[in-house]
Design a protein around this motif. Structure first.
Motif, PDB file in Angstrom:
ATOM      1  N   ALA A  59       0.824  -1.216   0.000  1.00 11.47           N
ATOM      2  CA  ALA A  59       0.000   0.000   0.000  1.00 11.47           C
ATOM      3  C   ALA A  59       0.852   1.257   0.000  1.00 11.47           C
ATOM      4  O   ALA A  59       0.588   2.208  -0.748  1.00 11.47           O
ATOM      5  CB  ALA A  59      -0.930  -0.010   1.208  1.00 11.47           C
ATOM      6  N   THR A  60       1.883   1.282   0.834  1.00 13.55           N
ATOM      7  CA  THR A  60       2.736   2.478   0.912  1.00 13.55           C
ATOM      8  C   THR A  60       3.629   2.609  -0.310  1.00 13.55           C
ATOM      9  O   THR A  60       3.908   3.714  -0.767  1.00 13.55           O
ATOM     10  CB  THR A  60       3.592   2.450   2.186  1.00 13.55           C
ATOM     11  N   ALA A  61       4.081   1.466  -0.865  1.00  6.46           N
ATOM     12  CA  ALA A  61       4.927   1.506  -2.061  1.00  6.46           C
ATOM     13  C   ALA A  61       4.174   2.104  -3.236  1.00  6.46           C
ATOM     14  O   ALA A  61       4.738   2.884  -4.021  1.00  6.46           O
ATOM     15  CB  ALA A  61       5.404   0.098  -2.408  1.00  6.46           C
ATOM     16  N   LEU A  62       2.908   1.768  -3.366  1.00  6.00           N
ATOM     17  CA  LEU A  62       2.105   2.257  -4.493  1.00  6.00           C
ATOM     18  C   LEU A  62       1.898   3.768  -4.461  1.00  6.00           C
ATOM     19  O   LEU A  62       1.567   4.372  -5.485  1.00  6.00           O
ATOM     20  CB  LEU A  62       0.749   1.541  -4.521  1.00  6.00           C
ATOM     21  N   MET A  63       2.135   4.389  -3.314  1.00  3.04           N
ATOM     22  CA  MET A  63       2.030   5.849  -3.232  1.00  3.04           C
ATOM     23  C   MET A  63       3.104   6.525  -4.077  1.00  3.04           C
ATOM     24  O   MET A  63       2.981   7.702  -4.423  1.00  3.04           O
ATOM     25  CB  MET A  63       2.152   6.312  -1.783  1.00  3.04           C
ATOM     26  N   ALA A  64       4.150   5.784  -4.427  1.00  6.16           N
ATOM     27  CA  ALA A  64       5.215   6.345  -5.273  1.00  6.16           C
ATOM     28  C   ALA A  64       4.770   6.443  -6.725  1.00  6.16           C
ATOM     29  O   ALA A  64       5.345   7.205  -7.505  1.00  6.16           O
ATOM     30  CB  ALA A  64       6.475   5.491  -5.168  1.00  6.16           C
ATOM     31  N   SER A  72      -2.601  -1.120 -11.386  1.00  8.65           N
ATOM     32  CA  SER A  72      -2.010  -2.060 -12.345  1.00  8.65           C
ATOM     33  C   SER A  72      -0.485  -2.141 -12.261  1.00  8.65           C
ATOM     34  O   SER A  72       0.158  -2.731 -13.127  1.00  8.65           O
ATOM     35  CB  SER A  72      -2.428  -1.673 -13.772  1.00  8.65           C
ATOM     36  N   CYS A  73       0.106  -1.556 -11.234  1.00 10.29           N
ATOM     37  CA  CYS A  73       1.567  -1.590 -11.084  1.00 10.29           C
ATOM     38  C   CYS A  73       2.040  -2.923 -10.514  1.00 10.29           C
ATOM     39  O   CYS A  73       1.384  -3.517  -9.655  1.00 10.29           O
ATOM     40  CB  CYS A  73       2.027  -0.489 -10.133  1.00 10.29           C
ATOM     41  N   LYS A  74       3.191  -3.346 -10.960  1.00 10.83           N
ATOM     42  CA  LYS A  74       3.863  -4.493 -10.363  1.00 10.83           C
ATOM     43  C   LYS A  74       4.683  -3.976  -9.186  1.00 10.83           C
ATOM     44  O   LYS A  74       5.350  -2.953  -9.295  1.00 10.83           O
ATOM     45  CB  LYS A  74       4.782  -5.160 -11.388  1.00 10.83           C
ATOM     46  N   VAL A  75       4.622  -4.680  -8.051  1.00 10.87           N
ATOM     47  CA  VAL A  75       5.378  -4.272  -6.869  1.00 10.87           C
ATOM     48  C   VAL A  75       6.364  -5.377  -6.502  1.00 10.87           C
ATOM     49  O   VAL A  75       5.980  -6.539  -6.342  1.00 10.87           O
ATOM     50  CB  VAL A  75       4.456  -3.989  -5.665  1.00 10.87           C
ATOM     51  N   ILE A  76       7.626  -5.006  -6.391  1.00  7.56           N
ATOM     52  CA  ILE A  76       8.671  -5.944  -5.999  1.00  7.56           C
ATOM     53  C   ILE A  76       9.384  -5.403  -4.763  1.00  7.56           C
ATOM     54  O   ILE A  76       9.244  -4.229  -4.411  1.00  7.56           O
ATOM     55  CB  ILE A  76       9.697  -6.173  -7.135  1.00  7.56           C
ATOM     56  N   GLY A  77      10.166  -6.262  -4.113  1.00  6.15           N
ATOM     57  CA  GLY A  77      10.936  -5.797  -2.967  1.00  6.15           C
ATOM     58  C   GLY A  77      11.004  -6.846  -1.877  1.00  6.15           C
ATOM     59  O   GLY A  77      10.533  -7.979  -2.039  1.00  6.15           O
ATOM     60  N   TYR A  78      11.591  -6.464  -0.765  1.00  2.23           N
ATOM     61  CA  TYR A  78      11.715  -7.376   0.366  1.00  2.23           C
ATOM     62  C   TYR A  78      10.399  -7.451   1.124  1.00  2.23           C
ATOM     63  O   TYR A  78       9.799  -6.435   1.447  1.00  2.23           O
ATOM     64  CB  TYR A  78      12.826  -6.910   1.311  1.00  2.23           C
ATOM     65  N   ASN A  79       9.960  -8.684   1.424  1.00  2.00           N
ATOM     66  CA  ASN A  79       8.773  -8.834   2.258  1.00  2.00           C
ATOM     67  C   ASN A  79       9.195  -8.800   3.721  1.00  2.00           C
ATOM     68  O   ASN A  79      10.381  -8.643   4.035  1.00  2.00           O
ATOM     69  CB  ASN A  79       8.008 -10.124   1.921  1.00  2.00           C
ATOM     70  N   MET A  80       8.237  -8.977   4.628  1.00  2.00           N
ATOM     71  CA  MET A  80       8.550  -8.886   6.050  1.00  2.00           C
ATOM     72  C   MET A  80       9.452 -10.039   6.515  1.00  2.00           C
ATOM     73  O   MET A  80      10.081  -9.949   7.558  1.00  2.00           O
ATOM     74  CB  MET A  80       7.268  -8.865   6.873  1.00  2.00           C
ATOM     75  N   ALA A  81       9.518 -11.105   5.708  1.00  2.00           N
ATOM     76  CA  ALA A  81      10.385 -12.239   6.055  1.00  2.00           C
ATOM     77  C   ALA A  81      11.811 -12.029   5.554  1.00  2.00           C
ATOM     78  O   ALA A  81      12.692 -12.868   5.776  1.00  2.00           O
ATOM     79  CB  ALA A  81       9.801 -13.526   5.472  1.00  2.00           C
ATOM     80  N   ILE A  95       7.000  -0.357 -12.631  1.00  2.94           N
ATOM     81  CA  ILE A  95       7.439  -1.306 -11.621  1.00  2.94           C
ATOM     82  C   ILE A  95       7.711  -0.500 -10.352  1.00  2.94           C
ATOM     83  O   ILE A  95       8.364   0.553 -10.411  1.00  2.94           O
ATOM     84  CB  ILE A  95       8.723  -2.050 -12.046  1.00  2.94           C
ATOM     85  N   VAL A  96       7.190  -0.979  -9.238  1.00  2.00           N
ATOM     86  CA  VAL A  96       7.364  -0.267  -7.975  1.00  2.00           C
ATOM     87  C   VAL A  96       8.258  -1.085  -7.052  1.00  2.00           C
ATOM     88  O   VAL A  96       8.046  -2.288  -6.868  1.00  2.00           O
ATOM     89  CB  VAL A  96       6.005  -0.011  -7.292  1.00  2.00           C
ATOM     90  N   LEU A  97       9.250  -0.428  -6.492  1.00  2.00           N
ATOM     91  CA  LEU A  97      10.155  -1.060  -5.536  1.00  2.00           C
ATOM     92  C   LEU A  97       9.733  -0.622  -4.135  1.00  2.00           C
ATOM     93  O   LEU A  97       9.790   0.567  -3.800  1.00  2.00           O
ATOM     94  CB  LEU A  97      11.602  -0.649  -5.812  1.00  2.00           C
ATOM     95  N   ALA A  98       9.295  -1.578  -3.335  1.00  2.00           N
ATOM     96  CA  ALA A  98       8.787  -1.264  -1.997  1.00  2.00           C
ATOM     97  C   ALA A  98       9.912  -0.895  -1.035  1.00  2.00           C
ATOM     98  O   ALA A  98      11.088  -1.173  -1.276  1.00  2.00           O
ATOM     99  CB  ALA A  98       8.008  -2.458  -1.452  1.00  2.00           C
ATOM    100  N   ASP A  99       9.538  -0.292   0.064  1.00  3.60           N
ATOM    101  CA  ASP A  99      10.489   0.059   1.117  1.00  3.60           C
ATOM    102  C   ASP A  99      11.111  -1.207   1.702  1.00  3.60           C
ATOM    103  O   ASP A  99      10.447  -2.241   1.824  1.00  3.60           O
ATOM    104  CB  ASP A  99       9.752   0.835   2.218  1.00  3.60           C
ATOM    105  N   ALA A 108      10.336   4.349  -1.131  1.00  5.59           N
ATOM    106  CA  ALA A 108       9.758   3.512  -2.184  1.00  5.59           C
ATOM    107  C   ALA A 108      10.003   4.216  -3.508  1.00  5.59           C
ATOM    108  O   ALA A 108      10.091   5.443  -3.563  1.00  5.59           O
ATOM    109  CB  ALA A 108       8.264   3.309  -1.952  1.00  5.59           C
ATOM    110  N   ALA A 109      10.121   3.431  -4.577  1.00  4.57           N
ATOM    111  CA  ALA A 109      10.394   4.022  -5.886  1.00  4.57           C
ATOM    112  C   ALA A 109       9.545   3.350  -6.954  1.00  4.57           C
ATOM    113  O   ALA A 109       9.285   2.154  -6.903  1.00  4.57           O
ATOM    114  CB  ALA A 109      11.872   3.882  -6.233  1.00  4.57           C
ATOM    115  N   CYS A 110       9.118   4.147  -7.903  1.00  3.64           N
ATOM    116  CA  CYS A 110       8.338   3.653  -9.036  1.00  3.64           C
ATOM    117  C   CYS A 110       9.072   4.067 -10.303  1.00  3.64           C
ATOM    118  O   CYS A 110       9.397   5.239 -10.481  1.00  3.64           O
ATOM    119  CB  CYS A 110       6.937   4.258  -8.998  1.00  3.64           C
TER     120      CYS A 110
END
Length: 227
Positions: A59-64, A72-81, A95-99, A108-110
């Protein structure tokens, strides 16, 4: 004479009362305004929670990303694990790179999908333990050799960043976060673009890393008022 003195005394009392009333009213208005402001601030702060789930990361990554394109954005990045994964599938040009939840603050970056080879190569080299300087030199060499696809001229990167790690689940806004924009122009210079190599003032565009594979136009809007 007594009559004149009495008039002066009465006038003085009236002036004193009026002044007192004005001061009282001003104090009451100021106090009321402060109470309203504090109440609004407290209400906003009470809505803020930690970014501590994969859903919150998405949710926060998509704000970028541009608002009209977020769904319709793809979101990639490290999950909580701590695993680098695709957090959300997408089918548009972004493509969105999550925090990274393990790093302090929020970022976060898009970016346009044409930049993915460049971005992926940077992540690969970083995973190998290369320093920022080494990554720059390696990608510079590869870009000049034509083995690294830098995407189309003018491909954009949107950055949403801040110091806080809390967000509002109702709006997905991160506390105090702001935007910065980058437009990649590989090997462009101040002469070829007409842009200065240093920022003239806040929110004025300028060109960074001119003449290199990483040449890009920097645009940093003036920060909006914090929630």
């Amino acid at each position: 004479m007594k009559h004149i003195i009495a008039v002066f005394i009465f006038t003085g009392v009236l002036i004193s009362c009026n002044t007192s009333d004005k001061n009282k009213n001003t104090t009451e208005v100021t106090t009321t305004q402060k109470t309203v402001t504090d109440s609004t601030s407290n209400a906003t702060n009470n809505k803020l929670v930690a970014i501590d789930t994969d859903e919150a990361l998405i949710a926060t990554a998509l704000m970028a990303a541009p608002k009209a394109s977020r769904d319709s954005c793809k979101v990639i990045g490290y999950n909580m694990a701590g695993e680098f994964v695709t957090l959300k599938e997408g089918n548009n040009e972004f493509i969105v790179l999550a925090d990274d939840p393990k790093k302090s603050g929020f970022s976060a970056a898009c970016y346009h999908k044409d930049l993915e080879p460049f971005m992926a190569r940077g992540r690969e080299l970083k995973a190998e333990g290369k320093s920022a300087g080494e990554i720059f030199d390696i990608r510079e060499k590869e870009a000049k050799a034509g083995t690294l696809d830098m995407g189309k001229q003018g491909s954009a990167l949107h950055i949403y960043f801040g110091e806080s790690e809390r967000y509002n689940p109702e709006t997905s806004k991160v506390e105090g976060a702001q935007y910065r924009y980058v437009v990649y122009m590989p090997f462009a210079t101040a002469q070829s673009t007409g842009l200065p190599e240093k920022p003239i003032s806040s929110n004025h565009p300028w060109i960074m890393n001119p003449g290199t594979h990483r040449a890009h136009i920097m645009i940093s809007p003036i920060a909006e008022d914090k929630e």
